[in-house]
Design a protein around this motif. Structure first.
Motif, PDB file in Angstrom:
ATOM      1  N   ALA A  84       0.829  -1.212   0.000  1.00 21.34           N
ATOM      2  CA  ALA A  84       0.000   0.000   0.000  1.00 21.34           C
ATOM      3  C   ALA A  84       0.863   1.260   0.000  1.00 21.34           C
ATOM      4  O   ALA A  84       0.580   2.225  -0.716  1.00 21.34           O
ATOM      5  N   LEU A  85       1.924   1.243   0.782  1.00 17.75           N
ATOM      6  CA  LEU A  85       2.792   2.421   0.843  1.00 17.75           C
ATOM      7  C   LEU A  85       3.532   2.616  -0.480  1.00 17.75           C
ATOM      8  O   LEU A  85       3.758   3.741  -0.918  1.00 17.75           O
ATOM      9  N   ARG A  86       3.871   1.514  -1.135  1.00 18.10           N
ATOM     10  CA  ARG A  86       4.515   1.635  -2.454  1.00 18.10           C
ATOM     11  C   ARG A  86       3.568   2.266  -3.471  1.00 18.10           C
ATOM     12  O   ARG A  86       4.001   3.063  -4.310  1.00 18.10           O
ATOM     13  N   GLU A  87       2.307   1.875  -3.418  1.00 18.77           N
ATOM     14  CA  GLU A  87       1.317   2.497  -4.309  1.00 18.77           C
ATOM     15  C   GLU A  87       1.267   4.008  -4.117  1.00 18.77           C
ATOM     16  O   GLU A  87       1.083   4.768  -5.062  1.00 18.77           O
ATOM     17  N   ALA A  88       1.425   4.422  -2.847  1.00 16.52           N
ATOM     18  CA  ALA A  88       1.198   5.823  -2.504  1.00 16.52           C
ATOM     19  C   ALA A  88       2.458   6.677  -2.600  1.00 16.52           C
ATOM     20  O   ALA A  88       2.376   7.893  -2.451  1.00 16.52           O
ATOM     21  N   SER A  89       3.609   6.056  -2.853  1.00 22.33           N
ATOM     22  CA  SER A  89       4.871   6.799  -2.768  1.00 22.33           C
ATOM     23  C   SER A  89       5.611   6.799  -4.096  1.00 22.33           C
ATOM     24  O   SER A  89       5.573   5.823  -4.838  1.00 22.33           O
ATOM     25  N   ARG A  90       6.349   7.873  -4.320  1.00 25.27           N
ATOM     26  CA  ARG A  90       7.233   7.919  -5.483  1.00 25.27           C
ATOM     27  C   ARG A  90       8.666   7.588  -5.088  1.00 25.27           C
ATOM     28  O   ARG A  90       9.506   7.356  -5.952  1.00 25.27           O
ATOM     29  N   VAL A  91       8.938   7.574  -3.789  1.00 26.31           N
ATOM     30  CA  VAL A  91      10.296   7.267  -3.340  1.00 26.31           C
ATOM     31  C   VAL A  91      10.366   5.805  -2.914  1.00 26.31           C
ATOM     32  O   VAL A  91       9.330   5.168  -2.706  1.00 26.31           O
ATOM     33  N   PRO A  92      11.574   5.260  -2.793  1.00 24.25           N
ATOM     34  CA  PRO A  92      11.698   3.846  -2.422  1.00 24.25           C
ATOM     35  C   PRO A  92      11.053   3.536  -1.075  1.00 24.25           C
ATOM     36  O   PRO A  92      11.171   4.309  -0.120  1.00 24.25           O
ATOM     37  N   VAL A  93      10.396   2.395  -1.011  1.00 17.54           N
ATOM     38  CA  VAL A  93       9.777   1.891   0.219  1.00 17.54           C
ATOM     39  C   VAL A  93      10.348   0.504   0.472  1.00 17.54           C
ATOM     40  O   VAL A  93      10.211  -0.392  -0.365  1.00 17.54           O
ATOM     41  N   LEU A  94      10.983   0.342   1.613  1.00 17.05           N
ATOM     42  CA  LEU A  94      11.628  -0.924   1.944  1.00 17.05           C
ATOM     43  C   LEU A  94      10.926  -1.563   3.129  1.00 17.05           C
ATOM     44  O   LEU A  94      10.602  -0.877   4.103  1.00 17.05           O
ATOM     45  N   GLY A  95      10.732  -2.852   3.055  1.00 15.87           N
ATOM     46  CA  GLY A  95      10.241  -3.608   4.206  1.00 15.87           C
ATOM     47  C   GLY A  95      11.411  -4.362   4.813  1.00 15.87           C
ATOM     48  O   GLY A  95      12.297  -4.818   4.084  1.00 15.87           O
ATOM     49  N   ILE A  96      11.411  -4.521   6.125  1.00 19.67           N
ATOM     50  CA  ILE A  96      12.594  -5.159   6.721  1.00 19.67           C
ATOM     51  C   ILE A  96      12.636  -6.658   6.447  1.00 19.67           C
ATOM     52  O   ILE A  96      13.711  -7.239   6.341  1.00 19.67           O
ATOM     53  N   ALA A  97      11.477  -7.297   6.276  1.00 20.77           N
ATOM     54  CA  ALA A  97      11.507  -8.727   5.972  1.00 20.77           C
ATOM     55  C   ALA A  97      11.995  -8.942   4.541  1.00 20.77           C
ATOM     56  O   ALA A  97      12.942  -9.695   4.297  1.00 20.77           O
ATOM     57  N   GLU A  98      11.349  -8.269   3.599  1.00 21.07           N
ATOM     58  CA  GLU A  98      11.777  -8.417   2.205  1.00 21.07           C
ATOM     59  C   GLU A  98      13.256  -8.082   2.050  1.00 21.07           C
ATOM     60  O   GLU A  98      14.005  -8.799   1.371  1.00 21.07           O
ATOM     61  N   SER A  99      13.691  -7.001   2.689  1.00 22.04           N
ATOM     62  CA  SER A  99      15.106  -6.607   2.584  1.00 22.04           C
ATOM     63  C   SER A  99      16.029  -7.661   3.174  1.00 22.04           C
ATOM     64  O   SER A  99      17.112  -7.929   2.634  1.00 22.04           O
ATOM     65  N   ALA A 100      15.615  -8.232   4.286  1.00 21.20           N
ATOM     66  CA  ALA A 100      16.435  -9.277   4.909  1.00 21.20           C
ATOM     67  C   ALA A 100      16.556 -10.480   3.981  1.00 21.20           C
ATOM     68  O   ALA A 100      17.635 -11.062   3.816  1.00 21.20           O
ATOM     69  N   TYR A 101      15.446 -10.861   3.357  1.00 17.26           N
ATOM     70  CA  TYR A 101      15.485 -12.011   2.453  1.00 17.26           C
ATOM     71  C   TYR A 101      16.393 -11.729   1.256  1.00 17.26           C
ATOM     72  O   TYR A 101      17.211 -12.565   0.867  1.00 17.26           O
ATOM     73  N   LEU A 102      16.225 -10.543   0.659  1.00  9.59           N
ATOM     74  CA  LEU A 102      17.001 -10.242  -0.545  1.00  9.59           C
ATOM     75  C   LEU A 102      18.494 -10.134  -0.214  1.00  9.59           C
ATOM     76  O   LEU A 102      19.338 -10.547  -1.007  1.00  9.59           O
ATOM     77  N   LEU A 103      18.809  -9.599   0.952  1.00  2.68           N
ATOM     78  CA  LEU A 103      20.225  -9.548   1.351  1.00  2.68           C
ATOM     79  C   LEU A 103      20.755 -10.960   1.604  1.00  2.68           C
ATOM     80  O   LEU A 103      21.856 -11.317   1.155  1.00  2.68           O
ATOM     81  N   ALA A 104      19.987 -11.747   2.313  1.00  6.31           N
ATOM     82  CA  ALA A 104      20.436 -13.110   2.619  1.00  6.31           C
ATOM     83  C   ALA A 104      20.681 -13.909   1.348  1.00  6.31           C
ATOM     84  O   ALA A 104      21.572 -14.764   1.299  1.00  6.31           O
ATOM     85  N   MET A 105      19.902 -13.616   0.307  1.00  3.06           N
ATOM     86  CA  MET A 105      20.072 -14.340  -0.955  1.00  3.06           C
ATOM     87  C   MET A 105      21.410 -14.030  -1.623  1.00  3.06           C
ATOM     88  O   MET A 105      21.868 -14.786  -2.480  1.00  3.06           O
ATOM     89  N   ALA A 106      22.009 -12.898  -1.262  1.00  2.00           N
ATOM     90  CA  ALA A 106      23.338 -12.585  -1.792  1.00  2.00           C
ATOM     91  C   ALA A 106      24.451 -13.051  -0.857  1.00  2.00           C
ATOM     92  O   ALA A 106      25.623 -12.968  -1.209  1.00  2.00           O
ATOM     93  N   LEU A 107      24.093 -13.541   0.301  1.00  2.00           N
ATOM     94  CA  LEU A 107      25.095 -13.970   1.291  1.00  2.00           C
ATOM     95  C   LEU A 107      25.214 -15.484   1.398  1.00  2.00           C
ATOM     96  O   LEU A 107      26.199 -15.994   1.934  1.00  2.00           O
ATOM     97  N   GLY A 108      24.217 -16.211   0.937  1.00  2.00           N
ATOM     98  CA  GLY A 108      24.250 -17.666   1.047  1.00  2.00           C
ATOM     99  C   GLY A 108      23.221 -18.268   0.110  1.00  2.00           C
ATOM    100  O   GLY A 108      22.522 -17.542  -0.598  1.00  2.00           O
ATOM    101  N   GLN A 109      23.123 -19.582   0.124  1.00  4.54           N
ATOM    102  CA  GLN A 109      22.191 -20.238  -0.793  1.00  4.54           C
ATOM    103  C   GLN A 109      20.853 -20.529  -0.119  1.00  4.54           C
ATOM    104  O   GLN A 109      19.809 -20.455  -0.749  1.00  4.54           O
ATOM    105  N   ARG A 110      20.874 -20.858   1.162  1.00  2.00           N
ATOM    106  CA  ARG A 110      19.622 -21.139   1.871  1.00  2.00           C
ATOM    107  C   ARG A 110      19.660 -20.485   3.246  1.00  2.00           C
ATOM    108  O   ARG A 110      20.587 -20.727   4.025  1.00  2.00           O
ATOM    109  N   PHE A 111      18.675 -19.674   3.519  1.00  2.00           N
ATOM    110  CA  PHE A 111      18.666 -18.945   4.790  1.00  2.00           C
ATOM    111  C   PHE A 111      17.757 -19.632   5.801  1.00  2.00           C
ATOM    112  O   PHE A 111      16.736 -20.232   5.454  1.00  2.00           O
ATOM    113  N   GLY A 112      18.184 -19.541   7.058  1.00  3.00           N
ATOM    114  CA  GLY A 112      17.360 -20.003   8.163  1.00  3.00           C
ATOM    115  C   GLY A 112      16.809 -18.801   8.903  1.00  3.00           C
ATOM    116  O   GLY A 112      17.493 -17.783   9.039  1.00  3.00           O
TER     117      GLY A 112
END
Lengths: 221, 221, 221, 221, 221, 221
Positions: A84-112
């Motif tokens: 919803a916030l992304r719909e309403a914003s023109r600037v980047p909107v980050l979620g901490i869960a999504e960001s954690a997942y995307l970062l973890a995907m660059a740090l290892g193959q399978r995250f716990g």
């Protein structure tokens, strides 16, 4: 301009913890980083009704911050209101869960994932499915701790270490994510105890926000 | 006891359409079926903010209906508040999107979705991912129609037929889902025009609710 | 008109058990529910050759029941002949395994399956893959029990509870499915012992059949 | 010892075509290759009832061939009875569909399937799901040809070329599979017309059987 | 300390293009950003042998830059040597393809890739599979352009627009990725022509590197 | 003509072990099978840098063998250079990991991998993802053994048996793969100890090569 980090629960101590966790990045950010508490939120976001319920006030708070917002970070591991916030914003909107997942995907193959209790795991799995990254999940295990118990350092660290090793040894995790905003103080200890990189979601999201603020320069230059 | 169908937008005509679509099932239901309009909802649910925004009043309305509720049906193809209402209820809670998908999975191998416009498709895909059924999706295509235009029968049916055949011939769909509560009047025409079974989400959900009300007898007998 | 439930093995006691399991739904069904034993079937369906072998006589029996059939339920957890019977029928055809999976998907995020022995699990996994729902599976674990041993209530319930808790605690299941027609008498005990909803496949399929018979009213009214 | 190829339909011409397709491999096989027609089969396997119906006689025929069987090949693209025959045999059992898929996976990243008609595609997709390889499928498209029409070389080749190019250009296929035992004579023309490797399922399966017969030497030496 | 961007082909003009693409971010980076050309690389990386062949010299160059390296960016859309360089480095290592995918996943639900020619697509799909994100791919389509042809602005932009609209309209993409380091000059035009966000891989990776350099402050403070 | 098996490490003993493992197939191969050691390789391939580093010399060696090559087998479980060698060759190129996976897929529904140490597992998972077959993986577990320790038969067999049973009983594996070229001598013991089929990757690849050499006859006759 400012990166606005919004803690959607109403507990100022949680916001203070987030602020402490991301403070080391301030010197390396092109803009200031401000942490906010959502006064209308519940003390903690524990149910799906909480997740859905904070979206309205979160949008209102974000709107009030719009004039100097370079980016928003929604600082709850359920990423309430992210779409919803992304719909309403023109600037980047980050979620901490999504960001954690995307970062973890660059740090290892399978995250716990180390979650406080069982109740949130079903929600995490739905979200991982929505993100299309279930094959990158090693496992999501409950610590069996309440938010208040996180303050007891010895028991918390012992339990984090135990579950972290189970994720590594029995589920094949090669990177860990602490599934809650309040575990940042234990991140480096957990890295040492397990030998795996550990992602704190708030740090991951603010890091991504800094990158996105830099990237935005390519739109205007 | 009653199956309560809640249209989370505030347009009574939509509720009337839903009522007409599910009316033929009343004779075969073990309990009455009542359709409700959410007065606090927007005229139509078009954005993610709408989806999140109706959850609070939806929970309140559902709670007021609790004394005689056998089951709830949330009658919007974005299934707003489904997880939250399930947390809060001891009786079955059905979403029309989830119900349509689960029914379509028993009718064919890959379903095609006919959505009003492009804007909702991203939301549908996230949801299909959360449900873990992306491999059962043939494609989700926009009709390029507004809700009001659905009233023009000739153009609507022509467009439904065209997109339905594209889903069948180019994307391998063997069952179709109309991705909006307002297309029920065209369901049987679309079946004849394409030769494929067509699922109306409201009918699917009420059908599932009837089954679940029957099933609940196994808990008490 | 009638919902015809066909037990494709030749053991009348199994059919009687199915009849008892679904009996509470009779009062809430718009049509009678009749349970049949396939005389030509083996005493129990244990091998793939059994699964394939019953299809012919199953189609013959179903054809003989056609005049008053509102829907068919194939009551073996391998869903033998499901696709073939669907080809041959104009009325709904439900398999108990498919129905159990689809119901479980509305009750939780990841289901655990309790199978009698290891031999059937490979078959279940193939089927879950064909249904495209592998991401919804927590795990499928063998009880290590023979069909006859199911009659010993104490040992069976102890073993069901043990494996059910393993599915919950080690594999993240939030809903359980008993992977065999004969475990219905233990369903509610298992729910109490684990705190998770438990799906009996025959009940799931008859429930779905009732819903589908109701839905069929939309085709004719 | 012998590799036994069983055509599960009763049309000797189809068996003759299979024999011709695999004949070039005889000189490179460590054992003879014999092709058999299943007298009890239907003239062609077109429905799921046909698929299930041939399993019984197929098992009987295979059993009669057991004394000198090095391996079995089930030569119908629906792989009827594959799991059942594997249960009953100690020697390798190959299905032509599974073998074609596994070979194609070593020849390219995404395979396209050219199927005679639309009816079989749903069955193929279920099978690809059971095999867990849906992500390797580019698309499965119908030729819109009947088995008899395959004899008309010019129209068949024109249609194969057209659909093959669609699979390559619109669906990203980099390897093609002819989804029927009767298209072997066109394989090399289709390779030249599309520039892609083309897999004939019977050749793929016999090739795999030769490899498996060689491999079996590791069990006894 | 410095973010080192390594173009693994030997064409200085490509490096200059990358430098121009990321230049606007320099003011917002906590450390300088330096772009390097791999003298030992081929003029362009077009085959898998090229991809594998540059890894050795890439590791050597990276090692020579180690004393002041804050992070490395490997600037070729095949991410050559990414895993090997990660093994050898204690600082963040970013690949432009991986970074583009991870950024696109935060910008939309399904990304479309515009590749120069067909040859690289098979490689991309393998990589998307390795990353476990195939469900986030709308499609990967070839432009049918050579690297040299990218210099002709009118034809390139026309072709980018055409393929971008196909990805949007026929494949459901809601975010686009230019699958080559040399398309950055067209990024904003393509955004305007399609109405979708467009990710330039080099910009994505440098943005991520900036975020990661900021994040590293949490390890030392 | 000859099937050329290339051990990409420089340890002749490993090559000798491979030769011994595949020797029983020589009598059933239509062409001779020759095993080669890559002199330029490292003593063992343990890191991603090793994997990437051997590709160049591997291509050179393969090119020198081209005049009489019927097929190539790359005999390292990381399949180094497989895609590059396929680009460069007109004859079949088999990797032992890919071949092991494809063979295992015809022997069971979910395979378990026994890897020497934890370090290679991340690489295996990436590869399984690239192959699109993650759903066929039961688990990949480390033995915690070094290559040299494989020579101690008692401890190795004990550890193989223990991990093999864990894969079978806790992860649902119905077929096992030894994830290293040096475990062939233990294959049949492990089959007996677990009751599951066990795939040796070198044997799997040479078997596939024999089948592919036979298949090539269909291209020329």
């Amino acid at each position: 301009m400012t990166i606005h980090v919004i803690n959607p629960n109403s507990t100022q101590q949680v916001t203070d913890g987030i602020d402490a966790a991301i403070a080391p990045m301030r010197d390396r950010s092109p803009v200031p980083i401000a942490c906010h508490t959502l006064a209308e939120g519940p003390p903690g976001i524990e149910t799906q009704a909480h997740v859905d319920g904070v979206v309205g006030p979160l949008l209102t708070l974000a709107d009030s911050l719009k004039p100097d917002a370079s980016a928003y970070v929604v600082a709850c591991f359920s990423d309430p209101g992210l779409a919803a916030l992304r719909e309403a914003s023109r600037v980047p909107v980050l979620g901490i869960a999504e960001s954690a997942y995307l970062l973890a995907m660059a740090l290892g193959q399978r995250f716990g994932i180390l979650s406080l209790g069982r109740a949130s795991i079903q929600r995490h799995i739905r979200y991982l499915g929505a993100l299309g990254i279930m094959d990158r999940l090693a496992a999501d295990l409950p610590l069996g701790l309440g938010v208040l118990e996180l303050a007891e350092a010895d028991t918390t660290l012992a339990r984090l270490t135990e579950v972290g090793k189970t994720l590594r040894d029995h589920h094949g995790a090669d990177v860990l994510i602490t599934g809650c905003a309040g575990m940042a103080p234990y991140r480096r200890h957990l890295e040492q105890a397990t030998g795996l990189p550990v992602v704190d979601p708030c740090q991951a999201a603010v890091s991504a926000a800094i990158g996105r603020v830099a990237l935005a320069a390519c739109d205007t230059n």
